[in-house]
Motif scaffolding. Structure first.
Motif: not given
Length: 809
Positions: A5, A8-9, A353, A355, A357-359, A361, A375, A380
């Motif tokens: 993660f 990706e950020e 919901s 995953d 990649r979002e969770h 954050q 941010k 990406k």
């Protein structure tokens, strides 16, 4: 998932481990190992300290686990090795922020974070004092240590709301991030095939099985024992337990398989009718629930197994108060297919919901807040494709055009492309392909370092095999270091045992390597070919097949995470390798592309005379390509009345010393001294090759059927895609592609007279054959194209089904 993660950020991540291992570097991620023993990974030293501590009267009644966890909060014990401090300084001096899992490391890390003036984030995955404290005073001491350690952090992350609220009572504020994972890494399906694979492998008699998965953790061990009791009540259903939570055993309809590879675990989940989570105690969160949800499986769980998840009994799963109530729920699910489908759909939606990649954050928000940085708004990075071709050193053959087609398609899809090729490749080839010359040895080349004389036979071959793989592993690592990112795809278009064993070494060396994805294309048949082309004989080459079987076995053993996909571009080859591969062999399209014709006619191609029918042979001169049959075709046409309307253009160059005897055939064609025969004795550029193919009215592929029975042909695909009629050997891969169309004519392989017949027959019906080739060409271009190939290559792998094998698991 956390460091993926963060990558990706837009972060640069260093993973530091206080144990032995091999350092590794990919783009924006480095792995660093301390490399020496410490108190906590030296059992003798830890036992000595534990025994010393237990001599204190107030600690005598503490269990070894309680003492172990108490000791882990003591930063001085880590620093008993004088190299630990400098190692931490070396690593932390280059960072902006530190994260760690579990609070035991916070006292040590906090000191160094203050020294380097950087924030510390601690993830609390369990309430350790609740989980490991039994003796009342020990539990209280563990609680004090845990709270003191968490107070040292600048930010805290908890894995469920209940525990976040519990620690908040001690003034410890934090956020909740469920410990989930990569929901997109699994595409549910292939349940029936997986179930049959598991039933065969484990000798299950029941039609269906329920699954429990657990590590050697107290709550999991107790849950496995509950599954064993449940199995006794439902004798018509099989129950499978995987992991260290239970010793390997078979007891009627209860089977415990022990630790398994990620690959087989995936198969177990896919084939399971119901996943059981009969946990009765524990803290933190049950990741096995998320794993079941990823696979879209119906779940029966206790409230403990479902803790932390926002789920409802009867929607995503069945929540049962006690393991004793599981049998009734299992019966209910097995009897109601619609209910199972509903649970599967809702469970999968829940997993998506969550995953990472979002969770995950909140981690990004914490880091932005602590570092007082906004941010990143940059898009990406997409996955990159790394083409690994240690045979590509020039523009000869199809290697260059193949690589160029992939590069151009990646650019069209905004994906990065890199190629690692031979060191001898010239600068213009490297520049055009975005390539790096990395490899010292080609696919079929022997090492110049081999000390054994040629007459030592097998010893020399074994040395070459091992040395070539050692070189390949080291050069592959050097080529991917600092360039590749986890999740990138590494593609080997010509995989042989000389690279496959090297790849297995590469994967074994460090877990970071297994975060890449690999696709290997197996192009060569395991059948050997002997004798002159007119009397070819074939048979299974035991040495070759044994080498491939060994290479695949070692590769599968090294591939703990299912990172490797095996593929061919021929269904027949897939059958050959599938017989001993014990994993699926995918069949991929061929990335054929047609480039626009150049504005200037290449001087290397003879202009086509008006009204002439041009017959073309494409590629280098090889005996396996039937090049020696061409003089007979020329002579026969010269003797035919219509010869004046036919011209021949043959590529006639020798690309390797293995085919040197074709020089005699080239001389024979030269001695004919026929003006209608043009020989091109040098390799062609991409443009010139395209012009020659475009000018053809008929393409000859007089190949040896023994070699090309299952093997594909690039010139054949190019000819069909260009809508050119062809002459091909009967019973070959090429003739199978023609099927019932009249896009080509077949001949008996190695038979010069029959080849002549096929050529003359095609010429007499050229319009009919050309129309059929045009229709077949449309179909071919719709499938064999770079876009379809890249989508198949970069898309998700086929779900792995482990085929039955007599080998030990």
């Amino acid at each position: 998932c956390l460091w993926k993660f963060l990558l990706e950020e837009g972060a640069e991540v260093t993973l530091a481990f206080m144990e032995k291992g091999n350092n590794a570097d990919f783009q924006n991620v480095s792995v660093r190992y301390f490399g020496e023993p410490t108190v906590f990974n030296t059992p003798v030293a830890l036992a000595r300290i534990t025994a010393s501590v237990r001599s204190m009267p107030e600690l005598k009644q503490y269990s070894p686990t309680e003492l172990d966890f108490l000791l882990r909060y003591e930063k001085g014990l880590y620093l008993t090795n004088p190299k630990v401090g400098p190692w931490l300084d070396e690593i932390l001096g280059h960072q902006d922020i530190v994260t760690c899992e579990y609070p035991m490391y916070a006292p040590l890390l906090s000191e160094y974070c203050k020294k380097w003036q950087m924030p510390l984030v601690v993830t609390c995955l369990d309430m350790l004092y609740e989980l490991h404290g039994v003796h009342p005073r020990a539990k209280e001491r563990l609680k004090e240590k845990e709270i003191e350690a968490l107070k040292l952090a600048d930010a805290l992350v908890f894995c469920n709301e209940k525990e976040r609220n519990a620690f908040a009572q001690f003034g410890l504020k934090g956020v909740t991030v469920l410990n989930t994972g990569d929901a997109l890494s699994v595409i549910p399906g292939h349940e029936d095939e997986s179930r049959e694979s598991v039933r065969t492998r484990l000798s299950l008699k029941a039609a269906h099985y329920c699954l429990f998965v657990g590590s050697a953790h107290g709550p999991n061990t107790a849950a496995a024992a509950e599954v064993r009791l449940i199995a006794k009540q439902l004798p018509d259903i099989a129950f499978v337990v995987a992991g260290n939570c239970c010793a390997t055993m078979v007891e009627g309809n209860f089977v415990s398989v022990g630790p398994v590879t990620d690959e087989f675990l995936d198969t177990l989940y896919r084939g399971a009718r119901v996943v059981l989570i009969p946990l009765t105690r524990g803290t933190g969160q049950s990741v096995k629930t998320f794993q079941a949800f990823i696979h879209g499986k119906p779940v029966v769980s206790t409230p403990t197994g479902a803790r932390g998840y926002s789920v409802t009994h009867g929607q995503e799963l069945l929540i049962v108060a006690e393991p004793a109530d599981f049998p009734a729920s299992i019966r209910r699910l097995l009897a109601d297919g619609e209910l199972r489908q509903s649970f599967s759909k809702n469970a999968r939606a829940c997993a998506l919901s969550l995953d990472f990649r979002e969770h995950f954050q909140p981690y990004g928000d914490i880091i932005s807040r602590l570092l007082k940085r906004p941010k990143s708004s940059e898009p990406k990075t997409t996955r990159s494709l790394f083409l690994i071709d240690n045979n590509l050193s020039d523009r000869i053959g199809h290697h260059f055009n193949y690589a160029l087609a992939l590069k151009e398609q990646c650019a069209a899809e905004s994906s990065s492309f890199f190629a690692l090729v031979k060191r001898t490749a010239p600068a213009d080839v490297l520049a055009e392909l975005s390539a790096t010359g990395e490899f010292s040895q080609g696919i079929h080349e022997d090492s110049t370092l081999n000390p054994f004389p040629a007459d030592w036979g097998n010893l020399r071959s074994i040395y070459d095999l091992l040395l070539s793989n050692d070189h390949f592993a080291k050069e592959l690592e050097a080529g991917l270091s600092k360039k590749a990112r986890p999740g990138d795809l590494v593609f080997l278009p010509n995989a042989t045992p000389r690279q496959m064993l090297g790849l297995a070494l590469f994967l074994l060396k460090h877990p970071l390597h297994r975060t890449l994805k690999f696709v290997l294309i197996l192009r060569y048949s395991i059948y050997s070919v002997t004798g002159p082309i007119s009397e070819r004989k074939t048979g299974v080459d035991k040495e070759t097949s044994d080498l491939y079987a060994l290479a695949i076995e070692k590769l599968v053993m090294a591939d703990f995470s299912g990172a490797v996909r095996l593929a061919t571009d021929s269904a027949e080859l897939a059958k050959e390798y599938g017989a001993f591969a014990h994993r699926p062999i995918e069949v991929l399209p061929i990335p054929h592309t047609i480039h626009p014709l150049p504005a200037v006619f290449p001087p290397t191609i003879p202009p086509k005379a008006s009204g002439k029918i041009r017959i073309v042979y494409m590629g280098d001169a090889r005996d396996e390509k039937g090049f020696e049959l061409l003089p007979a075709v020329v002579r026969a046409c010269a003797a035919h009345a219509s010869f004046s309307s036919v011209e021949f253009v043959f590529q006639a160059f020798i690309s390797s010393h293995y085919h040197q005897k074709m020089a005699l055939v080239i001389d024979e064609l030269d001695r004919l001294k026929l003006p209608q025969v043009h020989l091109i004795k040098t390799p062609l550029s991409t443009d010139a090759y395209q012009v020659l193919l475009d000018s053809a009215d008929l393409v000859l592929l007089p190949y040896d059927v023994a070699t090309y029975r299952a093997r594909t042909s690039g010139p054949f695909v190019e000819a069909i895609c260009a809508c050119k009629p062809v002459v091909v050997p009967r019973n070959s891969w090429m003739s199978a592609q023609l099927k019932e169309s009249r896009a080509g004519e077949g001949f008996n392989s190695g038979n010069a007279e029959d080849l002549v017949r096929a050529v003359l027959s095609t010429l007499s019906n050229l319009k009919i054959h050309a129309a059929a080739a045009s229709e077949l060409g449309k179909q071919f271009r719709g499938y064999h194209n770079p876009q379809n190939f890249i989508q198949c290559l970069m898309g998700p792998a086929l779900p792995t089904v482990v085929r039955p094998t007599a080998a030990k698991s």
